[in-house]
Scaffold this motif. Structure first.
Motif, PDB file in Angstrom:
ATOM      1  N   GLY A  73      20.531 -14.593  59.756  1.00  0.00           N
ATOM      2  CA  GLY A  73      20.444 -14.725  61.199  1.00  0.00           C
ATOM      3  C   GLY A  73      19.687 -13.592  61.860  1.00  0.00           C
ATOM      4  N   ALA A  74      19.717 -12.435  61.263  1.00  0.00           N
ATOM      5  CA  ALA A  74      19.001 -11.294  61.838  1.00  0.00           C
ATOM      6  C   ALA A  74      17.497 -11.495  61.764  1.00  0.00           C
ATOM      7  N   LYS A  75      17.058 -12.242  60.757  1.00  0.00           N
ATOM      8  CA  LYS A  75      15.621 -12.471  60.564  1.00  0.00           C
ATOM      9  C   LYS A  75      15.198 -13.879  60.959  1.00  0.00           C
ATOM     10  N   ASN A  76      16.160 -14.702  61.381  1.00  0.00           N
ATOM     11  CA  ASN A  76      15.854 -16.103  61.719  1.00  0.00           C
ATOM     12  C   ASN A  76      15.199 -16.832  60.540  1.00  0.00           C
ATOM     13  N   LEU A  77      15.781 -16.642  59.385  1.00  0.00           N
ATOM     14  CA  LEU A  77      15.243 -17.253  58.172  1.00  0.00           C
ATOM     15  C   LEU A  77      16.303 -18.082  57.469  1.00  0.00           C
ATOM     16  N   VAL A  78      15.882 -19.178  56.893  1.00  0.00           N
ATOM     17  CA  VAL A  78      16.710 -20.002  56.022  1.00  0.00           C
ATOM     18  C   VAL A  78      16.004 -20.079  54.670  1.00  0.00           C
ATOM     19  N   TYR A  79      16.762 -19.942  53.597  1.00  0.00           N
ATOM     20  CA  TYR A  79      16.190 -19.916  52.263  1.00  0.00           C
ATOM     21  C   TYR A  79      16.709 -21.091  51.431  1.00  0.00           C
ATOM     22  N   LEU A  80      15.913 -21.445  50.464  1.00  0.00           N
ATOM     23  CA  LEU A  80      16.355 -22.389  49.438  1.00  0.00           C
ATOM     24  C   LEU A  80      15.926 -21.832  48.091  1.00  0.00           C
ATOM     25  N   GLN A  81      16.875 -21.293  47.361  1.00  0.00           N
ATOM     26  CA  GLN A  81      16.605 -20.801  46.014  1.00  0.00           C
ATOM     27  C   GLN A  81      16.711 -21.977  45.054  1.00  0.00           C
ATOM     28  N   MET A  82      15.640 -22.239  44.355  1.00  0.00           N
ATOM     29  CA  MET A  82      15.554 -23.392  43.469  1.00  0.00           C
ATOM     30  C   MET A  82      15.418 -22.901  42.043  1.00  0.00           C
ATOM     31  N   ASN A  83      16.419 -23.169  41.238  1.00  0.00           N
ATOM     32  CA  ASN A  83      16.408 -22.781  39.830  1.00  0.00           C
ATOM     33  C   ASN A  83      16.420 -24.008  38.938  1.00  0.00           C
ATOM     34  N   SER A  84      16.096 -23.795  37.692  1.00  0.00           N
ATOM     35  CA  SER A  84      16.095 -24.884  36.705  1.00  0.00           C
ATOM     36  C   SER A  84      15.343 -26.094  37.236  1.00  0.00           C
ATOM     37  N   LEU A  85      14.171 -25.859  37.739  1.00  0.00           N
ATOM     38  CA  LEU A  85      13.401 -26.937  38.356  1.00  0.00           C
ATOM     39  C   LEU A  85      12.987 -27.980  37.323  1.00  0.00           C
ATOM     40  N   ARG A  86      12.939 -29.198  37.788  1.00  0.00           N
ATOM     41  CA  ARG A  86      12.602 -30.352  36.964  1.00  0.00           C
ATOM     42  C   ARG A  86      11.385 -31.049  37.550  1.00  0.00           C
ATOM     43  N   PRO A  87      10.642 -31.775  36.728  1.00  0.00           N
ATOM     44  CA  PRO A  87       9.496 -32.506  37.276  1.00  0.00           C
ATOM     45  C   PRO A  87       9.878 -33.430  38.428  1.00  0.00           C
ATOM     46  N   GLU A  88      11.069 -33.984  38.382  1.00  0.00           N
ATOM     47  CA  GLU A  88      11.481 -34.895  39.464  1.00  0.00           C
ATOM     48  C   GLU A  88      11.792 -34.164  40.771  1.00  0.00           C
ATOM     49  N   ASP A  89      11.790 -32.848  40.740  1.00  0.00           N
ATOM     50  CA  ASP A  89      11.922 -32.081  41.983  1.00  0.00           C
ATOM     51  C   ASP A  89      10.600 -31.957  42.722  1.00  0.00           C
ATOM     52  N   THR A  90       9.530 -32.398  42.086  1.00  0.00           N
ATOM     53  CA  THR A  90       8.222 -32.344  42.745  1.00  0.00           C
ATOM     54  C   THR A  90       8.264 -33.134  44.041  1.00  0.00           C
ATOM     55  N   ASN A  91       7.886 -32.471  45.130  1.00  0.00           N
ATOM     56  CA  ASN A  91       7.969 -33.101  46.431  1.00  0.00           C
ATOM     57  C   ASN A  91       7.518 -32.106  47.503  1.00  0.00           C
ATOM     58  N   THR A  92       7.418 -32.591  48.712  1.00  0.00           N
ATOM     59  CA  THR A  92       7.246 -31.716  49.860  1.00  0.00           C
ATOM     60  C   THR A  92       8.621 -31.436  50.456  1.00  0.00           C
ATOM     61  N   TYR A  93       8.914 -30.179  50.673  1.00  0.00           N
ATOM     62  CA  TYR A  93      10.221 -29.775  51.171  1.00  0.00           C
ATOM     63  C   TYR A  93      10.098 -29.369  52.642  1.00  0.00           C
ATOM     64  N   TYR A  94      10.976 -29.968  53.431  1.00  0.00           N
ATOM     65  CA  TYR A  94      10.926 -29.785  54.877  1.00  0.00           C
ATOM     66  C   TYR A  94      12.160 -29.045  55.372  1.00  0.00           C
ATOM     67  N   CYS A  95      11.936 -28.130  56.252  1.00  0.00           N
ATOM     68  CA  CYS A  95      13.022 -27.430  56.929  1.00  0.00           C
ATOM     69  C   CYS A  95      13.419 -28.212  58.178  1.00  0.00           C
ATOM     70  N   ASN A  96      14.703 -28.250  58.440  1.00  0.00           N
ATOM     71  CA  ASN A  96      15.228 -28.989  59.585  1.00  0.00           C
ATOM     72  C   ASN A  96      16.219 -28.135  60.347  1.00  0.00           C
ATOM     73  N   ALA A  97      16.114 -28.199  61.670  1.00  0.00           N
ATOM     74  CA  ALA A  97      17.084 -27.547  62.545  1.00  0.00           C
ATOM     75  C   ALA A  97      17.672 -28.605  63.473  1.00  0.00           C
ATOM     76  N   ARG A  98      18.993 -28.598  63.593  1.00  0.00           N
ATOM     77  CA  ARG A  98      19.632 -29.649  64.377  1.00  0.00           C
ATOM     78  C   ARG A  98      20.728 -29.060  65.260  1.00  0.00           C
ATOM     79  N   LEU A  99      20.719 -29.510  66.506  1.00  0.00           N
ATOM     80  CA  LEU A  99      21.758 -29.145  67.461  1.00  0.00           C
ATOM     81  C   LEU A  99      22.050 -30.363  68.310  1.00  0.00           C
ATOM     82  N   MET A 100      23.208 -30.936  68.100  1.00  0.00           N
ATOM     83  CA  MET A 100      23.618 -32.165  68.778  1.00  0.00           C
ATOM     84  C   MET A 100      22.543 -33.226  68.552  1.00  0.00           C
ATOM     85  N   ARG A 101      21.900 -33.719  69.600  1.00  0.00           N
ATOM     86  CA  ARG A 101      20.917 -34.782  69.431  1.00  0.00           C
ATOM     87  C   ARG A 101      19.497 -34.267  69.233  1.00  0.00           C
ATOM     88  N   SER A 102      19.330 -32.999  69.252  1.00  0.00           N
ATOM     89  CA  SER A 102      17.997 -32.422  69.072  1.00  0.00           C
ATOM     90  C   SER A 102      17.792 -32.058  67.605  1.00  0.00           C
TER      91      SER A 102
END
Length: 115
Positions: A73-102
């Motif tokens: 929260g101090a840096k306004n960052l969200v992380y996703l540590q991905m280990n043991s990656l597999r070929p089926e993990d190939t994709n575009t990864y999107y960050c999402n922020a949600r607050l109520m209906r927004s």
């Protein structure tokens, strides 16, 4: 202006790791629920991992035990540590922020896992 910007994607061999980051500006970070999603062809985006503003964490079944979501929260960052990656993990990864209906999306970062 609200902006979500993902980074950290790339090409990695199966079994390798990547750490994705989502930087945000223009919103009050701690009020939002945060998530990482990926696109399933012909379907809605699939939840990979999420962390609520209260710290409740959820993972998609296919990534449990391999991926870890966290936030700074101090840096306004969200992380996703991905280990043991597999070929089926190939994709575009999107960050999402949600607050109520927004809900807000980044443009995505490409992850490619070679076999």
């Amino acid at each position: 202006q609200l902006l979500l910007s993902e980074s950290g994607g790339g090409l990695v061999q199966a079994g390798g790791s990547l750490n994705l980051s989502c930087a945000s500006r223009g919103l009050i970070f701690g009020r939002y629920d945060w998530g990482w999603y990926r696109q399933i062809p012909g379907k809605e985006r699939e939840l990979v991992a999420s962390i609520s503003r209260d710290g409740i964490i959820k993972y998609g079944d296919s990534v449990k035990g391999r991926f870890t979501i966290s936030r700074d929260g101090a840096k306004n960052l969200v992380y996703l540590q991905m280990n043991s990656l597999r070929p089926e993990d190939t994709n575009t990864y999107y960050c999402n922020a949600r607050l109520m209906r927004s809900t807000y999306w980044g443009r995505g970062t490409q992850v490619t896992v070679s076999s």
